[in-house]
Scaffold this motif. Sequence first.
Motif, short mmCIF file in Angstrom:
data_model
loop_
_atom_site.label_atom_id
_atom_site.label_comp_id
_atom_site.label_asym_id
_atom_site.label_seq_id
_atom_site.Cartn_x
_atom_site.Cartn_y
_atom_site.Cartn_z
N ARG A 145 -2.24 1.39 9.84
CA ARG A 145 -2.81 2.85 9.92
C ARG A 145 -4.21 2.98 9.49
O ARG A 145 -4.70 2.27 8.45
CB ARG A 145 -1.97 3.99 8.82
N LYS A 167 6.85 -3.43 9.02
CA LYS A 167 7.10 -2.21 10.00
C LYS A 167 8.27 -1.25 9.08
O LYS A 167 7.93 0.01 9.35
CB LYS A 167 7.77 -2.75 11.19
N ASP A 168 9.19 -1.78 8.52
CA ASP A 168 10.19 -0.90 7.89
C ASP A 168 9.56 -0.05 6.85
O ASP A 168 9.89 1.10 6.56
CB ASP A 168 11.31 -1.78 7.54
N GLU A 215 2.50 -5.83 10.98
CA GLU A 215 3.37 -5.49 12.00
C GLU A 215 2.93 -4.01 12.51
O GLU A 215 3.12 -3.69 13.65
CB GLU A 215 4.83 -5.41 11.60
N MET A 216 2.67 -3.25 11.59
CA MET A 216 1.91 -1.78 11.95
C MET A 216 0.79 -1.65 11.08
O MET A 216 0.79 -2.15 9.88
CB MET A 216 3.06 -0.84 11.74
N MET A 256 6.01 0.67 6.86
CA MET A 256 5.03 1.58 7.37
C MET A 256 5.88 2.83 8.19
O MET A 256 5.16 3.97 8.25
CB MET A 256 4.30 0.78 8.36
N GLU A 257 7.01 2.46 8.54
CA GLU A 257 7.52 3.80 9.13
C GLU A 257 7.92 4.88 8.48
O GLU A 257 8.29 5.99 8.79
CB GLU A 257 8.88 3.20 10.27
N LYS A 258 7.68 4.74 7.00
CA LYS A 258 7.95 5.70 6.09
C LYS A 258 6.75 6.59 6.09
O LYS A 258 6.86 7.76 5.34
CB LYS A 258 8.20 5.11 4.53
N SER A 314 6.28 9.44 10.99
CA SER A 314 7.55 9.02 11.28
C SER A 314 8.39 8.95 10.14
O SER A 314 9.72 8.97 10.20
CB SER A 314 7.47 7.43 11.74
N GLY A 315 7.81 9.17 9.06
CA GLY A 315 8.53 9.26 7.63
C GLY A 315 8.00 10.35 6.57
O GLY A 315 7.21 10.91 7.17
#
Length: 424
Positions: A109, A277-278, A106-107, A280-282, A286-287
């Motif tokens: 890097r 996504k939940d 979903e995401m 990766m957002e860490k 963003s996290g």
Amino acid sequence: MNSETLANSSRNLIPGGVNSPVRAFNAVGGQPMFFNKAVGPYIYNVEGEEILDFVLSWGPGVLGHAHERIVKAVQDEVAGGFCYGMASPLECELAQYVCDRVAGMEMVRFVSSGTEATMSAIRLARGFTGKSDFVKFEGCYHGHSDGLLVKAGSGVATFGEASSAGVPEGYTKHTISVPYNDLDATRQAFKNGNIAAVIIEPVSGNMGVVPVKEGFLQGLKDLCVEFGALLIFDEVMCGFRVSPTTAAAKYGVTPDLFCFGKVIGGGMPVGAFGGRKDVMEKLAPSGPVYQAGTLSGNPVAMRAGIETLKEYYESDCFGKMDSLGALLEDKVTKLIAGRDDLKFTRTGSMFTLFFNSEDKIENVEDVGKCDFDRFGRFFNYMLREKKILLPPSQYEANFLASVHTEGHINQYVEGLEAFLIQEN
Ligand SMILES: *Cc1c(COP(=O)(O)O)cnc(C)c1O
């Protein structure tokens, strides 16, 4: 300059004469060869010999070397600068391309090597779960970061020991190493530790190709769910080689995080990690989990990756490689039928011929029972007599590219046959 002179002078300049240990050919006699060109299925040594390549830079070369489309794209991109150190649209394009095709991604890097991808995925899993320990499998290689350079400890499913000097105990005391394909040992590891993640090569290539047992990956997924850990598939080698996308898709088990490298950079330094996504957002910014890279997502590498994947799909690269693999498997299996001293394994475009008389090859202990001297003789025979480059270690996968042909497959099989005849 020939390989021998170069080997002698490089040993005074670069430790062991090489920038990555396996290139020294230590497992097969210790006489490295030096190369200065690679095009299509061939690699050329400094002596000017054309050598059929089944290493393909350890996997990236799905399209063969120096594919015209990639060369043109990279040349075009280079003229506009190598690296901005700032965001560029090509990063979005490759991210979109990968997320559109890889189910569960979903995401993403981008980083510059497989080592960075796996190291960062572990940090992220720890940051996300708030736990410290993780499980890896003996014989799987996940790059050379401290916590991942671990072999099994004295008992099964105990905390591992470093497999390199210079790695303090504190760095490995959170790593539990268990035998590949052993679900019971993995469950035991979950009981012994406070597990943040399980990391695995879902098709192992770094102990030679050791196929995963039916149900093993699903078993890992279930354990991760039961204990609140993340499942990480290190597809740096097997991604885009065992299915048109991932081993996850092939076996129908979606991990929480993927690691990629090799193929997705088409031979340029690229790695990637991504997934839920939940999770990766860490990642920073963003996290709270820090990770960064000066060269990460640079436009030249991104462009090479984009063009490689586009060409891969437009030309049905996987289909071609897989058919070649099936042809090779068929021919080798017939050739070695009735012998108990050779075992051939293949998944997609990765294969290994083990000089091994075990009934089964399921983990690195089985691979350890190979006749390594005999493998060394085979390697040198193929290279020097048949002009065929194989990985210079029994603990490695061989790779196919879409530019290989039936003729090249025959060359391999005939080389093997001739080797077996001259042995007697
Ligand atoms: C090659 C490899 C790595 C390390 O990638 P580098 O780009 O060499 O750092 C990690 N995991 C697997 C499965 C690999 O095959």
